[in-house]
Design an enzyme around this catalytic site. Sequence first.
Site, PDB file in Angstrom:
ATOM      1  N   PRO A  20       0.788  -1.229   0.000  1.00  0.00           N
ATOM      2  CA  PRO A  20       0.000   0.000   0.000  1.00  0.00           C
ATOM      3  C   PRO A  20       0.827   1.289   0.000  1.00  0.00           C
ATOM      4  O   PRO A  20       1.836   1.380   0.704  1.00  0.00           O
ATOM      5  CB  PRO A  20      -0.806  -0.084   1.306  1.00  0.00           C
ATOM      6  CG  PRO A  20      -0.869  -1.539   1.612  1.00  0.00           C
ATOM      7  CD  PRO A  20       0.377  -2.151   1.051  1.00  0.00           C
ATOM      8  N   ASN A  21       0.370   2.231  -0.774  1.00  0.00           N
ATOM      9  CA  ASN A  21       0.894   3.606  -0.863  1.00  0.00           C
ATOM     10  C   ASN A  21       2.212   3.736  -1.622  1.00  0.00           C
ATOM     11  O   ASN A  21       2.684   4.848  -1.856  1.00  0.00           O
ATOM     12  CB  ASN A  21       1.026   4.240   0.548  1.00  0.00           C
ATOM     13  CG  ASN A  21      -0.311   4.310   1.257  1.00  0.00           C
ATOM     14  OD1 ASN A  21      -1.259   4.880   0.709  1.00  0.00           O
ATOM     15  ND2 ASN A  21      -0.431   3.729   2.432  1.00  0.00           N
ATOM     16  N   ARG A  28       5.154  11.063  -2.298  1.00  0.00           N
ATOM     17  CA  ARG A  28       4.753  10.739  -0.925  1.00  0.00           C
ATOM     18  C   ARG A  28       5.913  10.998   0.045  1.00  0.00           C
ATOM     19  O   ARG A  28       6.967  10.372  -0.084  1.00  0.00           O
ATOM     20  CB  ARG A  28       4.386   9.260  -0.882  1.00  0.00           C
ATOM     21  CG  ARG A  28       4.170   8.705   0.482  1.00  0.00           C
ATOM     22  CD  ARG A  28       4.147   7.184   0.450  1.00  0.00           C
ATOM     23  NE  ARG A  28       3.818   6.685   1.757  1.00  0.00           N
ATOM     24  CZ  ARG A  28       4.070   5.458   2.186  1.00  0.00           C
ATOM     25  NH1 ARG A  28       4.643   4.592   1.384  1.00  0.00           N
ATOM     26  NH2 ARG A  28       3.734   5.093   3.386  1.00  0.00           N
ATOM     27  N   TYR A  33      10.976   9.057   1.902  1.00  0.00           N
ATOM     28  CA  TYR A  33      11.055   8.015   0.868  1.00  0.00           C
ATOM     29  C   TYR A  33      11.811   8.438  -0.390  1.00  0.00           C
ATOM     30  O   TYR A  33      12.010   7.618  -1.287  1.00  0.00           O
ATOM     31  CB  TYR A  33       9.647   7.540   0.493  1.00  0.00           C
ATOM     32  CG  TYR A  33       8.903   6.943   1.668  1.00  0.00           C
ATOM     33  CD1 TYR A  33       9.352   5.754   2.255  1.00  0.00           C
ATOM     34  CD2 TYR A  33       7.780   7.567   2.209  1.00  0.00           C
ATOM     35  CE1 TYR A  33       8.694   5.204   3.350  1.00  0.00           C
ATOM     36  CE2 TYR A  33       7.113   7.018   3.297  1.00  0.00           C
ATOM     37  CZ  TYR A  33       7.576   5.846   3.867  1.00  0.00           C
ATOM     38  OH  TYR A  33       6.915   5.298   4.946  1.00  0.00           O
ATOM     39  N   ASN A  84       7.876  -5.523  -0.151  1.00  0.00           N
ATOM     40  CA  ASN A  84       7.786  -4.358   0.725  1.00  0.00           C
ATOM     41  C   ASN A  84       6.309  -4.255   1.088  1.00  0.00           C
ATOM     42  O   ASN A  84       5.515  -3.740   0.307  1.00  0.00           O
ATOM     43  CB  ASN A  84       8.258  -3.088   0.014  1.00  0.00           C
ATOM     44  CG  ASN A  84       8.205  -1.886   0.956  1.00  0.00           C
ATOM     45  OD1 ASN A  84       7.583  -1.948   2.025  1.00  0.00           O
ATOM     46  ND2 ASN A  84       8.849  -0.795   0.567  1.00  0.00           N
ATOM     47  N   ALA A  87       2.693  -0.535   5.258  1.00  0.00           N
ATOM     48  CA  ALA A  87       2.187  -0.578   6.637  1.00  0.00           C
ATOM     49  C   ALA A  87       1.629  -1.948   7.022  1.00  0.00           C
ATOM     50  O   ALA A  87       1.513  -2.258   8.210  1.00  0.00           O
ATOM     51  CB  ALA A  87       1.130   0.505   6.830  1.00  0.00           C
ATOM     52  N   GLU A 108      11.835  -9.500   3.295  1.00  0.00           N
ATOM     53  CA  GLU A 108      11.048  -8.288   3.586  1.00  0.00           C
ATOM     54  C   GLU A 108      11.954  -7.080   3.407  1.00  0.00           C
ATOM     55  O   GLU A 108      13.056  -7.064   3.950  1.00  0.00           O
ATOM     56  CB  GLU A 108      10.559  -8.377   5.043  1.00  0.00           C
ATOM     57  CG  GLU A 108       9.852  -7.133   5.539  1.00  0.00           C
ATOM     58  CD  GLU A 108       9.675  -7.155   7.071  1.00  0.00           C
ATOM     59  OE1 GLU A 108       9.550  -8.236   7.683  1.00  0.00           O
ATOM     60  OE2 GLU A 108       9.667  -6.047   7.646  1.00  0.00           O
ATOM     61  N   HIS A 110      12.321  -2.615   3.117  1.00  0.00           N
ATOM     62  CA  HIS A 110      11.770  -1.280   3.357  1.00  0.00           C
ATOM     63  C   HIS A 110      12.737  -0.242   2.830  1.00  0.00           C
ATOM     64  O   HIS A 110      13.954  -0.397   2.996  1.00  0.00           O
ATOM     65  CB  HIS A 110      11.542  -1.049   4.856  1.00  0.00           C
ATOM     66  CG  HIS A 110      10.613  -2.054   5.442  1.00  0.00           C
ATOM     67  ND1 HIS A 110       9.260  -1.967   5.285  1.00  0.00           N
ATOM     68  CD2 HIS A 110      10.855  -3.197   6.122  1.00  0.00           C
ATOM     69  CE1 HIS A 110       8.696  -3.027   5.858  1.00  0.00           C
ATOM     70  NE2 HIS A 110       9.639  -3.788   6.370  1.00  0.00           N
ATOM     71  N   ARG A 117      12.163   4.985  13.276  1.00  0.00           N
ATOM     72  CA  ARG A 117      11.002   5.863  13.102  1.00  0.00           C
ATOM     73  C   ARG A 117      10.042   5.683  14.283  1.00  0.00           C
ATOM     74  O   ARG A 117      10.480   5.421  15.393  1.00  0.00           O
ATOM     75  CB  ARG A 117      10.354   5.574  11.742  1.00  0.00           C
ATOM     76  CG  ARG A 117      11.307   5.862  10.561  1.00  0.00           C
ATOM     77  CD  ARG A 117      10.666   5.586   9.231  1.00  0.00           C
ATOM     78  NE  ARG A 117       9.478   6.410   9.016  1.00  0.00           N
ATOM     79  CZ  ARG A 117       8.576   6.189   8.064  1.00  0.00           C
ATOM     80  NH1 ARG A 117       8.736   5.159   7.237  1.00  0.00           N
ATOM     81  NH2 ARG A 117       7.529   6.974   7.938  1.00  0.00           N
TER      82      ARG A 117
END
Length: 163
Positions: A20-21, A28, A33, A84, A87, A108, A110, A117
């Site tokens: 998502p996103n 964004r 990012y 990735n 969320a 996984e 990111h 964070r």
Amino acid sequence: MRHPSPVTRHASRILVLHGPNLNLLGEREPAIYGRMTLEELNDEIRGFAASRGIEVRIFQSNHEGTLIDLIHHHRRWADGIVINPGALTHYSYALRDAIAAVGVPTVEVHLSDIHSREPFRRVSVIKDVCIAQISGKGVGSYLEALELLSEVISAEETGAADG
Ligand code: DQA
């Protein structure tokens, strides 16, 4: 008489999933990012994969169920998965179960460093069903994951051929 050459398998096949996103990359939260768009990121992934003889299929979805369907659909095609989960990383037991169910080695990744964070980002419910988590290296997280998977896949094939 010459021995027949061993059966050569296909190039490593890796499914790359963006959650998502990530379609909004570039616009964004660029301070976190970066300015690279998803298309540019995918071009880097494709270029790197080509240089290593890896076949990739890349998808992005904002929907948990679609990501799960993609994992199911590619379970016999893929030798490895780079994901990735966005969320979904932090709460999707359904995605975790899908990865565990298909048993395809998964990394996984990111873009940002999820460990530096907000506290909720430090938790990954996906991590334990993956062979590695790579975070905070931008596009490098994906490339490192491809490299790692291709090593793992060749080691498995060599092991299978020897055994
Ligand atoms: C992300 C980190 C997640 O916490 C976040 O929800 C994302 C992107 C990353 O690539 O840094 O959507 O997975």
